[in-house]
Scaffold this motif. Sequence first.
Motif, mmCIF file in Angstrom:
data_model
loop_
_atom_site.group_PDB
_atom_site.id
_atom_site.type_symbol
_atom_site.label_atom_id
_atom_site.label_comp_id
_atom_site.label_asym_id
_atom_site.label_seq_id
_atom_site.Cartn_x
_atom_site.Cartn_y
_atom_site.Cartn_z
ATOM 1 N N HIS A 1 -17.688 -1.233 -4.947
ATOM 2 C CA HIS A 1 -17.505 -1.647 -6.340
ATOM 3 C C HIS A 1 -16.410 -0.828 -7.019
ATOM 4 C CE1 HIS A 1 -18.480 -3.439 -10.192
ATOM 5 N NE2 HIS A 1 -18.309 -2.228 -10.690
ATOM 6 N N SER A 2 -16.433 0.478 -6.789
ATOM 7 C CA SER A 2 -15.475 1.358 -7.470
ATOM 8 C C SER A 2 -14.144 1.460 -6.740
ATOM 9 C CB SER A 2 -16.075 2.755 -7.635
ATOM 10 O OG SER A 2 -16.196 3.405 -6.379
ATOM 11 N N GLU A 3 -14.079 0.870 -5.536
ATOM 12 C CA GLU A 3 -12.863 0.881 -4.720
ATOM 13 C C GLU A 3 -12.385 2.291 -4.408
ATOM 14 O OE1 GLU A 3 -10.012 -1.728 -6.603
ATOM 15 O OE2 GLU A 3 -11.386 -3.434 -6.492
ATOM 16 N N GLY A 4 -13.337 3.145 -4.052
ATOM 17 C CA GLY A 4 -12.995 4.507 -3.680
ATOM 18 C C GLY A 4 -14.245 5.343 -3.513
ATOM 19 N N PRO A 5 -14.074 6.636 -3.358
ATOM 20 C CA PRO A 5 -15.220 7.504 -3.117
ATOM 21 C C PRO A 5 -16.183 7.555 -4.302
ATOM 22 C CG PRO A 5 -13.155 8.761 -3.052
ATOM 23 C CD PRO A 5 -12.813 7.348 -3.350
ATOM 24 N N ALA A 6 -17.468 7.642 -3.951
ATOM 25 C CA ALA A 6 -18.525 7.795 -4.954
ATOM 26 C C ALA A 6 -19.608 8.669 -4.343
ATOM 27 C CB ALA A 6 -19.074 6.428 -5.362
ATOM 28 N N VAL A 7 -20.214 9.488 -5.168
ATOM 29 C CA VAL A 7 -21.237 10.424 -4.689
ATOM 30 C C VAL A 7 -22.571 10.143 -5.377
ATOM 31 C CG1 VAL A 7 -19.575 12.237 -4.103
ATOM 32 C CG2 VAL A 7 -20.557 12.169 -6.395
ATOM 33 N N THR A 8 -23.636 10.445 -4.659
ATOM 34 C CA THR A 8 -24.978 10.268 -5.212
ATOM 35 C C THR A 8 -25.194 11.286 -6.320
ATOM 36 O OG1 THR A 8 -25.729 9.715 -2.973
ATOM 37 C CG2 THR A 8 -27.429 10.099 -4.637
ATOM 38 N N ALA A 9 -25.543 10.804 -7.514
ATOM 39 C CA ALA A 9 -25.838 11.690 -8.641
ATOM 40 C C ALA A 9 -27.341 11.863 -8.810
ATOM 41 C CB ALA A 9 -25.220 11.146 -9.925
ATOM 42 N N SER A 10 -28.107 10.782 -8.599
ATOM 43 C CA SER A 10 -29.569 10.877 -8.704
ATOM 44 C C SER A 10 -30.214 9.696 -8.017
ATOM 45 C CB SER A 10 -30.014 10.941 -10.173
ATOM 46 O OG SER A 10 -29.807 9.693 -10.816
ATOM 47 N N MET A 11 -31.482 9.883 -7.696
ATOM 48 C CA MET A 11 -32.291 8.801 -7.146
ATOM 49 C C MET A 11 -33.519 8.691 -8.033
ATOM 50 S SD MET A 11 -34.131 8.389 -3.424
ATOM 51 C CE MET A 11 -32.812 7.644 -2.492
ATOM 52 N N ASP A 12 -33.757 7.485 -8.534
ATOM 53 C CA ASP A 12 -34.909 7.241 -9.399
ATOM 54 C C ASP A 12 -35.902 6.341 -8.686
ATOM 55 O OD1 ASP A 12 -33.694 8.581 -11.448
ATOM 56 O OD2 ASP A 12 -33.303 6.829 -12.675
ATOM 57 N N GLU A 13 -37.141 6.578 -8.943
ATOM 58 C CA GLU A 13 -38.190 5.636 -8.593
ATOM 59 C C GLU A 13 -38.163 5.149 -7.160
ATOM 60 O OE1 GLU A 13 -38.673 2.495 -11.563
ATOM 61 O OE2 GLU A 13 -37.559 3.733 -12.963
ATOM 62 N N MET A 14 -37.999 6.045 -6.194
ATOM 63 C CA MET A 14 -38.116 5.630 -4.800
ATOM 64 C C MET A 14 -39.581 5.315 -4.552
ATOM 65 S SD MET A 14 -36.514 5.156 -1.910
ATOM 66 C CE MET A 14 -37.372 4.375 -0.566
ATOM 67 N N ALA A 15 -39.869 4.059 -4.302
ATOM 68 C CA ALA A 15 -41.248 3.620 -4.085
ATOM 69 C C ALA A 15 -41.407 3.145 -2.645
ATOM 70 C CB ALA A 15 -41.597 2.491 -5.049
ATOM 71 N N PHE A 16 -42.414 3.677 -1.963
ATOM 72 C CA PHE A 16 -42.779 3.231 -0.624
ATOM 73 C C PHE A 16 -44.000 2.343 -0.774
ATOM 74 C CE2 PHE A 16 -40.674 7.336 -0.058
ATOM 75 C CZ PHE A 16 -39.687 6.988 0.856
ATOM 76 N N LEU A 17 -43.838 1.065 -0.524
ATOM 77 C CA LEU A 17 -44.905 0.093 -0.782
ATOM 78 C C LEU A 17 -45.791 -0.158 0.432
ATOM 79 C CD1 LEU A 17 -42.652 -2.426 -2.733
ATOM 80 C CD2 LEU A 17 -44.083 -0.595 -3.676
ATOM 81 N N GLU A 18 -45.221 -0.096 1.609
ATOM 82 C CA GLU A 18 -45.937 -0.334 2.866
ATOM 83 C C GLU A 18 -45.346 0.591 3.917
ATOM 84 O OE1 GLU A 18 -48.404 -2.580 3.497
ATOM 85 O OE2 GLU A 18 -48.399 -3.369 1.448
ATOM 86 N N PRO A 19 -46.157 1.009 4.906
ATOM 87 C CA PRO A 19 -45.576 1.823 5.981
ATOM 88 C C PRO A 19 -44.642 0.985 6.860
ATOM 89 C CG PRO A 19 -47.909 1.399 6.389
ATOM 90 C CD PRO A 19 -47.601 0.829 5.048
#
Length: 183
Positions: A59-77
């Motif tokens: 989307h940004s047409e170049g490098p991008a870094v992870t700033a945060s992760m929200d609401e990682m939900a594991f619903l099923e194994p």
Amino acid sequence: MTIQASDPESDIPGKPTSAARITLSHIMTGSDTNLLGTVHGGVIMKLVDDAAGAVAGRHSEGPAVTASMDEMAFLEPVRVGDLVHVKAQVNWTGRSSMEIGVRVMAERWNESTPATQVGSAYLVFAAVDADGKPRLVPPVIPETERDKRRYEEAQIRRTHRLARRRAIKELRAQRAAEGIEDA
């Protein structure tokens, strides 16, 4: 809440949601398991981060870094032998940041049953230049009603992230003013 096709300050044309949408697929093996014999959550989180990073870079047409992760939900194994599909898209953009929504689906590699959702997450990526400094990103243009809903929900999550950050900074400043040291 409004959806803007472009930022008048940046003069960068907007890009439709579909321009960077991807699916990353991976078969889970024995080396991916935890002590309970199911796929380790960290393995799924890496796939989520990889897919989100690809979308952010596209989307940004170049490098991008992870700033945060929200609401990682594991619903099923997830089990050994599952074919995992990680679907990611840009939900919202700011000046240099992007929220990427990720849905994790799994199906048995040797069965023709439909995939089921086993997880989801929202990640914020920051577009950076060669020196690691923030750079402007194209605004995202939601195309479908689902994209518009995701855009509006992303704005709510952003508001909550900023309010939480502000409240924590204020609390820490107050504790420091009271002479309370945190180890």
